[in-house]
Design a protein around this motif. Structure first.
Motif, mmCIF file in Angstrom:
data_model
loop_
_atom_site.group_PDB
_atom_site.id
_atom_site.type_symbol
_atom_site.label_atom_id
_atom_site.label_comp_id
_atom_site.label_asym_id
_atom_site.label_seq_id
_atom_site.Cartn_x
_atom_site.Cartn_y
_atom_site.Cartn_z
ATOM 1 N N GLN A 102 -44.651 13.671 -13.219
ATOM 2 C CA GLN A 102 -43.768 12.534 -13.006
ATOM 3 C C GLN A 102 -43.789 12.039 -11.560
ATOM 4 O OE1 GLN A 102 -40.708 11.310 -11.669
ATOM 5 N NE2 GLN A 102 -41.046 9.554 -13.022
ATOM 6 N N HIS A 164 -40.064 15.643 -18.600
ATOM 7 C CA HIS A 164 -40.601 14.449 -17.939
ATOM 8 C C HIS A 164 -39.613 13.289 -18.052
ATOM 9 C CE1 HIS A 164 -43.245 10.946 -17.264
ATOM 10 N NE2 HIS A 164 -44.022 11.770 -16.595
ATOM 11 N N GLY A 165 -39.054 13.092 -19.238
ATOM 12 C CA GLY A 165 -38.088 12.017 -19.428
ATOM 13 C C GLY A 165 -36.823 12.211 -18.616
ATOM 14 N N PHE A 166 -36.395 13.459 -18.483
ATOM 15 C CA PHE A 166 -35.177 13.734 -17.710
ATOM 16 C C PHE A 166 -35.428 13.574 -16.209
ATOM 17 C CE2 PHE A 166 -31.609 16.037 -15.977
ATOM 18 C CZ PHE A 166 -30.603 15.847 -16.911
ATOM 19 N N SER A 168 -37.526 11.705 -14.730
ATOM 20 C CA SER A 168 -37.718 10.297 -14.357
ATOM 21 C C SER A 168 -36.401 9.616 -14.013
ATOM 22 C CB SER A 168 -38.415 9.543 -15.496
ATOM 23 O OG SER A 168 -37.585 9.497 -16.652
ATOM 24 N N ASN A 169 -35.271 10.174 -14.443
ATOM 25 C CA ASN A 169 -33.962 9.603 -14.124
ATOM 26 C C ASN A 169 -33.378 10.151 -12.818
ATOM 27 O OD1 ASN A 169 -33.849 8.024 -16.470
ATOM 28 N ND2 ASN A 169 -33.096 9.751 -17.675
ATOM 29 N N ILE A 170 -34.053 11.125 -12.214
ATOM 30 C CA ILE A 170 -33.590 11.690 -10.938
ATOM 31 C C ILE A 170 -34.201 10.869 -9.803
ATOM 32 C CG2 ILE A 170 -33.595 13.723 -9.448
ATOM 33 C CD1 ILE A 170 -33.739 15.448 -11.951
ATOM 34 N N PRO A 171 -33.414 10.315 -8.901
ATOM 35 C CA PRO A 171 -33.943 9.432 -7.851
ATOM 36 C C PRO A 171 -34.978 10.129 -6.964
ATOM 37 C CG PRO A 171 -31.548 9.302 -7.950
ATOM 38 C CD PRO A 171 -31.958 10.447 -8.825
ATOM 39 N N SER A 276 -28.180 12.523 -21.963
ATOM 40 C CA SER A 276 -28.467 12.181 -20.567
ATOM 41 C C SER A 276 -29.885 11.702 -20.345
ATOM 42 C CB SER A 276 -28.210 13.400 -19.671
ATOM 43 O OG SER A 276 -26.852 13.780 -19.743
ATOM 44 N N GLY A 277 -30.631 11.591 -21.428
ATOM 45 C CA GLY A 277 -31.950 11.009 -21.276
ATOM 46 C C GLY A 277 -33.109 11.967 -21.457
ATOM 47 N N LYS A 280 -36.265 9.919 -24.480
ATOM 48 C CA LYS A 280 -36.184 8.508 -24.123
ATOM 49 C C LYS A 280 -36.753 7.655 -25.247
ATOM 50 C CE LYS A 280 -36.908 7.286 -19.919
ATOM 51 N NZ LYS A 280 -37.582 6.909 -18.687
#
Length: 280
Positions: A102, A164-166, A168-171, A276-277, A280
């Protein structure tokens, strides 16, 4: 006014249909567990005469005989060792791989991720014969280690996809701020990113624990009687000429109770990971 009434009626009909379908599906899913539960406490004549009824003559004999015939505690220990080591390794490998794929943007990482996702559609049955032929020498050395190794290959794709999907939501700014403070990639992942992955880690742990704990085909091909898991031990109740239905139901109940308890403990984290994602 009539248009509003018509829309309300359609909405009411739609809700009724959804409720009915949900009720039917719920009954369909619950019925096997109900049959196993009620028949585990019956003698064989009651099971044969009316398998849907509650026990008239309540008995614990099925459990006593099942514990002895299954060699329950040995099989339980084998299941726990294989599941814990397999799931632990999947969490370790998949989380690090997902973080790398990611955060590193190039053709190689994109191609690797697409290959992993595509591999999820290939069933084990399609690979079973060539797979076992190639790895037969490895299996003969240490069948439990071989089984754990195989589970990594079959489970890493889905686990990496979830992580990977989770991630991607972490800045990305968190990584950059830590890098400015002198942290390397290893430190950034384990000290900052991985603690934030608790919900999706619970999701990965539950999903993989369920299929590894309940898996029958791959352990059947790999394990010996001394290292058999609980699902394999329940097969002992089914013979060519006779089936011990009461003992089989008790054995199945004993086999699924530990994993159900594990799910109940982590269900809140599991729901949090999904919402929480993680998917996705």
């Amino acid at each position: 006014m009539s248009k509003n009434v018509s829309m309300n009626r359609r909405a009411s009909v739609a809700k009724s249909i959804i409720f009915t379908v949900g009720l039917v599906l719920s009954i369909a899913f619950v019925m096997p567990f109900f049959l196993v539960f009620v028949n585990a406490f019956k003698p064989i004549p009651e099971i044969i005469s009316n398998p849907l009824a509650f026990p008239v003559e309540f008995t614990w004999d099925n459990f006593t005989q099942a514990l002895e015939k299954m060699n329950f505690f040995m099989s339980l220990t084998n299941s726990v060792i294989i599941t814990v080591l397999s799931v632990g390794a999947l969490i370790l490998i998949s989380s690090m791989l997902a973080y790398y794929l990611q955060r590193t943007k190039n053709k190689f990482t994109k191609s690797t991720f697409l290959i992993l996702v595509a591999s999820m559609i290939v069933p084990f049955q399609a690979l079973m014969i060539p797979f076992m032929s190639i790895f037969a020498p490895f299996v003969s050395l240490n069948n439990q280690a071989a089984l754990i190794f195989f589970y990594q290959g079959f489970g890493v794709a889905l686990s990496t996809f979830l992580y990977h999907g989770f991630i991607s939501n972490i800045p990305m700014e968190l990584d950059e701020a830590a890098a400015l403070d002198g942290a390397n990639d290893f430190t950034i992942f384990w000290r900052i990113i991985f603690p934030m992955l608790k919900p999706v880690t619970a999701t990965v742990a539950i999903i993989n624990s369920l299929w590894i704990w309940n898996d029958f085909l791959l352990p059947r091909l790999v394990l010996t009687p001394e290292t058999q898991t609980l699902p394999l031990s329940t097969y002992l109740f089914y013979g060519q000429y006779m089936t011990e239905y009461g003992q089989a139901m008790a054995g199945l109940l004993l086999a699924v109770v530990p994993i159900i308890v594990f799910y109940l403990i982590l269900q809140r984290q599991f729901i949090s990971g999904i919402s929480s994602g993680a998917v996705k």
